[in-house]
Scaffold this active site. Structure first.
Site, PDB file in Angstrom:
ATOM      1  N   LYS A   1      15.444 -10.402  10.550  1.00 53.29           N
ATOM      2  CA  LYS A   1      16.074 -10.345   9.231  1.00 53.29           C
ATOM      3  C   LYS A   1      17.193 -11.381   9.096  1.00 53.29           C
ATOM      4  O   LYS A   1      17.387 -11.944   8.012  1.00 53.29           O
ATOM      5  CB  LYS A   1      16.602  -8.930   8.956  1.00 53.29           C
ATOM      6  CG  LYS A   1      15.488  -7.886   8.844  1.00 53.29           C
ATOM      7  CD  LYS A   1      14.445  -8.287   7.812  1.00 53.29           C
ATOM      8  CE  LYS A   1      13.353  -7.255   7.654  1.00 53.29           C
ATOM      9  NZ  LYS A   1      12.336  -7.646   6.652  1.00 53.29           N
TER      10      LYS A   1
ATOM     11  N   SER B   1       0.808  -1.219   0.000  1.00 51.67           N
ATOM     12  CA  SER B   1       0.000   0.000   0.000  1.00 51.67           C
ATOM     13  C   SER B   1       0.843   1.272   0.000  1.00 51.67           C
ATOM     14  O   SER B   1       0.350   2.351  -0.337  1.00 51.67           O
ATOM     15  CB  SER B   1      -0.940   0.004   1.215  1.00 51.67           C
ATOM     16  OG  SER B   1      -0.204  -0.042   2.426  1.00 51.67           O
ATOM     17  N   SER B   2       2.129   1.164   0.356  1.00 51.38           N
ATOM     18  CA  SER B   2       2.993   2.355   0.395  1.00 51.38           C
ATOM     19  C   SER B   2       4.443   1.927   0.359  1.00 51.38           C
ATOM     20  O   SER B   2       4.773   0.738   0.375  1.00 51.38           O
ATOM     21  CB  SER B   2       2.719   3.171   1.669  1.00 51.38           C
ATOM     22  OG  SER B   2       3.038   2.412   2.824  1.00 51.38           O
TER      23      SER B   2
ATOM     24  N   TYR C   1      14.475  -6.817  15.842  1.00 54.57           N
ATOM     25  CA  TYR C   1      14.237  -6.599  14.415  1.00 54.57           C
ATOM     26  C   TYR C   1      15.355  -7.236  13.585  1.00 54.57           C
ATOM     27  O   TYR C   1      15.094  -7.926  12.588  1.00 54.57           O
ATOM     28  CB  TYR C   1      14.153  -5.106  14.108  1.00 54.57           C
ATOM     29  CG  TYR C   1      13.973  -4.804  12.640  1.00 54.57           C
ATOM     30  CD1 TYR C   1      12.736  -4.961  12.025  1.00 54.57           C
ATOM     31  CD2 TYR C   1      15.050  -4.363  11.869  1.00 54.57           C
ATOM     32  CE1 TYR C   1      12.573  -4.707  10.665  1.00 54.57           C
ATOM     33  CE2 TYR C   1      14.895  -4.107  10.516  1.00 54.57           C
ATOM     34  CZ  TYR C   1      13.659  -4.272   9.927  1.00 54.57           C
ATOM     35  OH  TYR C   1      13.511  -4.023   8.588  1.00 54.57           O
TER      36      TYR C   1
ATOM     37  N   SER D   1      14.892  -8.629   2.864  1.00 51.64           N
ATOM     38  CA  SER D   1      15.707  -8.664   4.065  1.00 51.64           C
ATOM     39  C   SER D   1      16.097  -7.234   4.412  1.00 51.64           C
ATOM     40  O   SER D   1      15.286  -6.319   4.311  1.00 51.64           O
ATOM     41  CB  SER D   1      16.932  -9.557   3.841  1.00 51.64           C
ATOM     42  OG  SER D   1      17.734  -9.628   4.994  1.00 51.64           O
TER      43      SER D   1
END
Length: 271
Positions: free
Chosen positions: A150, A15-16, A146, A132
């Site tokens: 990844k 969406s963005s 976070y 990634s």
């Protein structure tokens, strides 16, 4: 499967930002493109068809894919882009918050990939691109969880590629650096913040805003995704942008002690 030879691509989190730029690049390259978002949004003026999908929900993922196949009859490319961020000291997040992060960034990728692979196996061809980050290559203070998601995507993608390569399917990684998106607006805050980390965390929030403002345009990443999608013999991983390439080089060739000192200096932590 559809007799239509037009290549069909699916991009999650479209969406963005990077996802939206990727759908545009693929559409311009001739793909029929489906994007997903958690809430219903109109189809793009450029012909991108939007579907509702919550990557944390098995039923939602299966429903989305069923609708795509009903419309297009095939899927040639999956770009797993949906993800969220978290800036916090590692012990400032409860186990529940860590699980929620992994549910989007790791298990969301696994859910969508597992849904798509049977279709690609039946076709005898397909490509999966997993988004990634340079934080899948290096550590990052106050990004421990976070970065862990990844790093997990890196190991998952390389291993899966070996499993499905003989079936005509390739799995590759795209590793962006800092990109000008609304990432900061979607950043999760720690659910059990500790005063001892407040000062450094606040300083890193400011640093992150500055880096985002000076980061690569989403189109830089989208162009890299297109390259990864269309090369006849894809590489295992593609860095997106000059800074990402520099980080990759640093991690591969510089001594660990030098990387450690550079990272702490960049984060303004005592060496």
């Amino acid at each position: 499967m559809s007799k239509n030879n037009t290549r069909v691509a699916l991009v999650t989190g479209a969406s963005s930002g990077i996802g939206r730029a990727t759908t545009t690049a693929l559409r311009q390259a001739g793909y029929r493109v489906f994007g997903t978002s958690r809430k219903a949004v109109p189809d793009g003026a450029d012909g991108v068809e939007m579907l509702v999908c919550d990557v944390t929900d098995d039923v939602s993922v299966q429903g989305m894919l069923a609708e795509l196949l009903q419309r297009a009859g095939r899927i040639d490319l999956l770009v797993n882009n949906a993800g969220i961020g978290l800036l916090a000291g590692a012990e400032e997040s409860s186990t529940a918050q860590a699980q929620a992060l992994f549910n989007v960034n790791v298990f969301g990728v696994i859910r969508v990939t597992n849904a798509v692979l049977p279709v690609m196996r039946k076709q005898g061809r397909g490509r999966v691109i997993n988004m990634s980050s340079v934080l899948g290559l290096i550590p990052s203070p106050y990004n421990a969880l976070y970065a862990s998601t990844k790093h997990a995507i890196e190991g998952y993608s390389e291993s899966l590629d070996h499993e499905v390569r003989t079936l005509g399917i390739r799995v590759v990684l795209v590793e962006p650096g800092v990109t000008r998106t609304s990432f900061e607006e979607n950043l999760i805050k720690p659910d059990q913040p500790l005063p001892i980390y407040d000062a450094v965390r606040s300083r890193l929030e400011v640093l992150m805003r500055q880096m985002l403002e000076a980061g690569d345009a989403p189109e830089v990443v989208a162009d890299t995704v297109l390259k990864a999608a269309t090369e006849a013999v894809p590489r295992r991983r593609y860095t997106a942008g000059k800074k990402a390439a520099q980080v990759s080089f640093m991690r591969r060739f510089l001594p660990e002690s030098m990387v450690d000192k550079g990272l702490r200096k960049f984060s303004k932590l005592p060496v």
